[in-house]
Design an enzyme around this catalytic site. Structure first.
Site, mmCIF file in Angstrom:
data_model
loop_
_atom_site.group_PDB
_atom_site.id
_atom_site.type_symbol
_atom_site.label_atom_id
_atom_site.label_comp_id
_atom_site.label_asym_id
_atom_site.label_seq_id
_atom_site.Cartn_x
_atom_site.Cartn_y
_atom_site.Cartn_z
ATOM 1 C CE1 TYR A 1 -1.608 -0.741 -9.837
ATOM 2 C CE2 TYR A 1 -0.693 -2.773 -10.732
ATOM 3 C CZ TYR A 1 -1.698 -1.818 -10.698
ATOM 4 O OH TYR A 1 -2.806 -1.959 -11.507
ATOM 5 C CE LYS B 1 -4.776 -2.265 -8.582
ATOM 6 N NZ LYS B 1 -6.136 -1.698 -8.656
#
Ligand code: NAP
Length: 249
Positions: A171, A175
């Site tokens: 994650y 990002k």
């Protein structure tokens, strides 16, 4: 005043005009991942303000709440090149003022080298980093035809390298990559008057954020719409929190 100076002054006024979401002026907004969570809330609030909204879902047939908003619903899996191309074809000739690249995924299982799963990591990059880039590329003709020329990529503060406390390999890195993609696109499109930003929605009570999160969807999305409302071309390339403060890279 010479004609060239009047022209230069007028140009200064045009390029510093903010994109406004507070006025119902027939502008068109496209939101990805709009069948639930933050994306659905974006659609609901934008529809309530009178905007023309296009909401995308991987499975439109199951997107009951999205359809109930009255938004135009389109199929889109951001990882599937054919699906992205079909969306662009379906929207051929439709001017889009604001694109909100909201669709995203979070895998909680890979917070240590022992549990790291490279297939999940690749999938996270496909959804969170390359997905928004694919959609932006495919809809560029629509965005160029729009007056708003604004692209908002929903990122996370977990993608900030400076704020990183470790964990969540897929994650965080996906990002961070999205943040860099936003920076590159913002540089490329600046001369055309585009404003491209990345925005953290806060920690929000959705399927992803969980029940213990601090913000309701309403609080998060109304905050983000306030930020979008106050954007100027000077905001281009920046990393905002949902409350309008800037976050470190
Ligand atoms: N909630 C938070 O606290 C929080 C914090 C920071 C950042 N964010 C970011 O905010 C955005 C929205 O999060 P959320 O909390 O609303 O998450 P959510 O409730 O899990 O919803 C995720 C949305 O993304 C869609 N999606 C997932 N994979 C997709 C794909 N391959 N193609 C198209 N759509 C896809 C989902 O569609 P399906 O229903 O088909 O799966 C769903 O509509 C994400 O980018 C997330 O990373 C959220």
């Amino acid at each position: 005043m010479k004609t060239s100076r009047i022209f230069a002054f007028a140009l200064t006024l045009i390029v510093s005009l903010p994109f406004t979401v507070s006025a119902d002026d027939g502008r068109v907004v496209l939101v990805t991942g709009a069948n639930r969570g933050i994306g659905l809330e974006f659609v609901q609030q934008l529809k309530a303000k009178g905007f023309d909204v296009i909401g995308t879902a991987r499975s439109p047939a199951k997107a009951t709440e999205l359809k109930a908003t009255g938004a135009r619903v389109e199929q889109l899996d951001v990882t599937d090149a054919a699906s992205v191309a079909a969306l662009a074809q379906s929207l051929d000739g439709v001017a889009i003022d604001l694109l909100i690249n909201n669709a995203g995924m979070l895998n909680r299982e890979d917070s240590s080298l022992d549990t790291l799963d490279f297939d999940v990591m690749e999938r996270s990059f496909q959804v969170n980093s390359l997905g928004p880039l694919r959609v932006t590329q495919a809809l560029l003709p629509n965005l160029r035809a729009g007056e708003g020329k604004t692209i908002v990529n929903i990122t996370s503060r977990l993608g900030s390298i400076e704020l990183s406390t470790g964990g969540l390999y897929s994650y965080r890195t996906s990002k961070t990559a999205l943040n860099q993609i936003n920076k590159i696109v913002s540089s490329e499109l600046a001369s055309e008057g585009f404003t491209n930003i990345v925005m953290h929605p806060g920690w929000v009570r959705t399927d992803m954020g969980g029940a213990g999160a601090t913000l309701s969807k309403t609080e998060s999305v109304s905050g983000m719409l306030g930020v979008i409302d106050n954007l100027t071309t000077d905001s281009n390339g920046k990393f905002f929190n949902y409350d309008g403060s800037e976050l470190p890279w």
